[in-house]
Design a protein around this motif. Structure first.
Motif, PDB file in Angstrom:
ATOM      1  N   ASN A   1      -7.236  19.946  -5.971  1.00 17.62           N
ATOM      2  CA  ASN A   1      -7.087  21.337  -5.275  1.00 17.62           C
ATOM      3  C   ASN A   1      -8.252  21.308  -4.286  1.00 17.62           C
ATOM      4  O   ASN A   1      -8.345  21.890  -3.312  1.00 17.62           O
ATOM      5  N   SER A   2      -9.620  21.276  -4.725  1.00 18.78           N
ATOM      6  CA  SER A   2     -10.758  21.155  -3.770  1.00 18.78           C
ATOM      7  C   SER A   2     -10.413  20.108  -2.489  1.00 18.78           C
ATOM      8  O   SER A   2     -11.076  20.592  -1.383  1.00 18.78           O
ATOM      9  N   LEU A   3     -10.106  18.855  -2.813  1.00 21.99           N
ATOM     10  CA  LEU A   3      -9.797  18.106  -1.827  1.00 21.99           C
ATOM     11  C   LEU A   3      -8.909  18.488  -0.756  1.00 21.99           C
ATOM     12  O   LEU A   3      -8.832  18.707   0.606  1.00 21.99           O
ATOM     13  N   TRP A   4      -7.701  19.216  -1.355  1.00 20.82           N
ATOM     14  CA  TRP A   4      -6.507  19.718  -0.553  1.00 20.82           C
ATOM     15  C   TRP A   4      -7.038  20.732   0.171  1.00 20.82           C
ATOM     16  O   TRP A   4      -6.714  20.929   1.473  1.00 20.82           O
ATOM     17  N   PHE A   5      -7.872  21.962  -0.049  1.00 24.95           N
ATOM     18  CA  PHE A   5      -8.259  22.969   0.613  1.00 24.95           C
ATOM     19  C   PHE A   5      -9.506  22.419   1.884  1.00 24.95           C
ATOM     20  O   PHE A   5      -9.314  22.856   2.873  1.00 24.95           O
ATOM     21  N   ALA A   6     -10.157  21.546   1.428  1.00 22.87           N
ATOM     22  CA  ALA A   6     -10.908  20.766   2.442  1.00 22.87           C
ATOM     23  C   ALA A   6      -9.805  20.149   3.700  1.00 22.87           C
ATOM     24  O   ALA A   6     -10.345  20.080   4.868  1.00 22.87           O
ATOM     25  N   MET A   7      -8.918  19.534   2.983  1.00 22.75           N
ATOM     26  CA  MET A   7      -8.012  18.725   4.101  1.00 22.75           C
ATOM     27  C   MET A   7      -7.162  20.027   4.878  1.00 22.75           C
ATOM     28  O   MET A   7      -7.210  19.888   6.193  1.00 22.75           O
ATOM     29  N   TYR A   8      -6.810  21.177   4.203  1.00 25.90           N
ATOM     30  CA  TYR A   8      -6.120  22.114   5.060  1.00 25.90           C
ATOM     31  C   TYR A   8      -7.252  22.595   6.255  1.00 25.90           C
ATOM     32  O   TYR A   8      -6.878  22.850   7.157  1.00 25.90           O
TER      33      TYR A   8
ATOM     34  N   PHE B   1      -1.211  13.440   9.457  1.00 22.97           N
ATOM     35  CA  PHE B   1      -2.229  14.175  10.156  1.00 22.97           C
ATOM     36  C   PHE B   1      -3.393  13.301  10.858  1.00 22.97           C
ATOM     37  O   PHE B   1      -3.678  13.491  11.900  1.00 22.97           O
ATOM     38  N   THR B   2      -3.300  12.179  10.242  1.00 23.97           N
ATOM     39  CA  THR B   2      -4.246  11.084  10.678  1.00 23.97           C
ATOM     40  C   THR B   2      -3.546  10.414  11.964  1.00 23.97           C
ATOM     41  O   THR B   2      -4.345  10.402  13.129  1.00 23.97           O
ATOM     42  N   GLY B   3      -2.389  10.393  12.042  1.00 24.54           N
ATOM     43  CA  GLY B   3      -1.268  10.081  13.179  1.00 24.54           C
ATOM     44  C   GLY B   3      -1.591  11.232  14.363  1.00 24.54           C
ATOM     45  O   GLY B   3      -1.320  11.084  15.486  1.00 24.54           O
ATOM     46  N   GLN B   4      -2.029  12.283  13.829  1.00 21.95           N
ATOM     47  CA  GLN B   4      -2.339  13.443  14.885  1.00 21.95           C
ATOM     48  C   GLN B   4      -3.625  13.545  15.259  1.00 21.95           C
ATOM     49  O   GLN B   4      -3.895  14.656  15.943  1.00 21.95           O
ATOM     50  N   GLY B   5      -4.378  12.640  14.760  1.00 23.02           N
ATOM     51  CA  GLY B   5      -5.857  12.728  15.460  1.00 23.02           C
ATOM     52  C   GLY B   5      -6.637  13.278  14.244  1.00 23.02           C
ATOM     53  O   GLY B   5      -8.027  13.385  14.700  1.00 23.02           O
ATOM     54  N   VAL B   6      -6.484  13.671  13.243  1.00 15.20           N
ATOM     55  CA  VAL B   6      -7.142  14.317  12.154  1.00 15.20           C
ATOM     56  C   VAL B   6      -8.034  13.251  11.248  1.00 15.20           C
ATOM     57  O   VAL B   6      -7.561  12.625  11.144  1.00 15.20           O
ATOM     58  N   VAL B   7      -9.228  13.550  11.271  1.00 19.56           N
ATOM     59  CA  VAL B   7     -10.092  12.504  10.652  1.00 19.56           C
ATOM     60  C   VAL B   7     -10.518  13.060   9.305  1.00 19.56           C
ATOM     61  O   VAL B   7     -11.006  14.248   8.892  1.00 19.56           O
ATOM     62  N   PHE B   8      -9.894  12.319   8.112  1.00 21.10           N
ATOM     63  CA  PHE B   8     -10.410  12.529   6.740  1.00 21.10           C
ATOM     64  C   PHE B   8     -11.126  11.597   6.038  1.00 21.10           C
ATOM     65  O   PHE B   8     -11.502  11.674   4.862  1.00 21.10           O
ATOM     66  N   ALA B   9     -11.813  10.577   6.729  1.00 21.87           N
ATOM     67  CA  ALA B   9     -12.404   9.635   6.173  1.00 21.87           C
ATOM     68  C   ALA B   9     -13.697   9.841   5.253  1.00 21.87           C
ATOM     69  O   ALA B   9     -13.688   9.637   3.860  1.00 21.87           O
ATOM     70  N   ASP B  10     -14.272  11.078   5.646  1.00 21.45           N
ATOM     71  CA  ASP B  10     -15.437  11.611   4.898  1.00 21.45           C
ATOM     72  C   ASP B  10     -14.835  12.315   3.746  1.00 21.45           C
ATOM     73  O   ASP B  10     -15.464  12.162   2.404  1.00 21.45           O
ATOM     74  N   LEU B  11     -13.792  13.137   3.815  1.00 21.17           N
ATOM     75  CA  LEU B  11     -13.397  13.664   2.506  1.00 21.17           C
ATOM     76  C   LEU B  11     -12.786  12.765   1.525  1.00 21.17           C
ATOM     77  O   LEU B  11     -13.012  13.095   0.366  1.00 21.17           O
ATOM     78  N   LEU B  12     -12.008  11.728   2.091  1.00 23.94           N
ATOM     79  CA  LEU B  12     -11.300  10.936   1.288  1.00 23.94           C
ATOM     80  C   LEU B  12     -12.397   9.792   0.615  1.00 23.94           C
ATOM     81  O   LEU B  12     -12.062   9.435  -0.427  1.00 23.94           O
TER      82      LEU B  12
END
Length: 156
Positions: free
Chosen positions: A45-52, A140-151
């Motif tokens: 849940n905390s990961l998802w909310f950071a991703m949102y 969303f990575t395909g849309q240009g969103v960067v998640f590397a730090d969160l993941l």
């Protein structure tokens, strides 16, 4: 009365034993279910909310609540439709005929389903939660969103 306690330290073990003892003393009959493993709710849940939040910052989707509604409808519902025959039957009976905008709105806070909206991610097991994370990240990575730090924080 049903209590759920995740035991991950000595204090939580003591709390579980105290709760069980109190229930037994009060009711004389108690049903106990145990399973090993970690609950998905806290970490995922905390990961998802950071991703949102990140999605909302890096796209035109709107705020974090808008990103959450979108992800629940587009990724979460599909996971449950593919893996849960009961969910599939009820979705087709109750939700399928509704307009897209209504379904999207129901994924968030609403009077019918409360602050969390239509139950989707709350029904997930841990593996489904991983799928949900992967689908959000891939799309969303395909849309240009960067998640590397969160993941990377999750992998560590």
């Amino acid at each position: 009365m049903m209590d759920k306690i995740s035991v991950n330290c000595q204090a939580k073990l003591s709390e579980a034993i105290t709760c069980l003892t109190t229930m037994y003393r009060d009711k004389k009959f108690v049903v106990v279910s145990l399973r090993p493993g970690k609950d998905r709710t806290l970490d995922q849940n905390s990961l998802w909310f950071a991703m949102y939040k990140r999605i909302s910052e890096m796209t035109q989707i709107g705020g974090a609540a808008d990103a959450r509604r979108y992800c629940k409808l587009h990724f979460g519902v599909q996971i449950l439709l593919n893996e849960d025959a009961g969910f599939l039957a009820e979705w087709y009976r109750v939700m399928r005929h509704l307009p897209y905008e209504t379904k999207l709105a129901m994924m968030g806070e609403c009077h019918l389903f409360g602050p969390d909206g239509f139950p989707v991610t709350s029904l997930f097991n841990r593996a489904q939660g991983v799928q949900y994370t992967d689908r959000m990240a891939n799309y969303f990575t395909g849309q240009g969103v960067v998640f590397a730090d969160l993941l990377s924080e999750v992998a560590a």
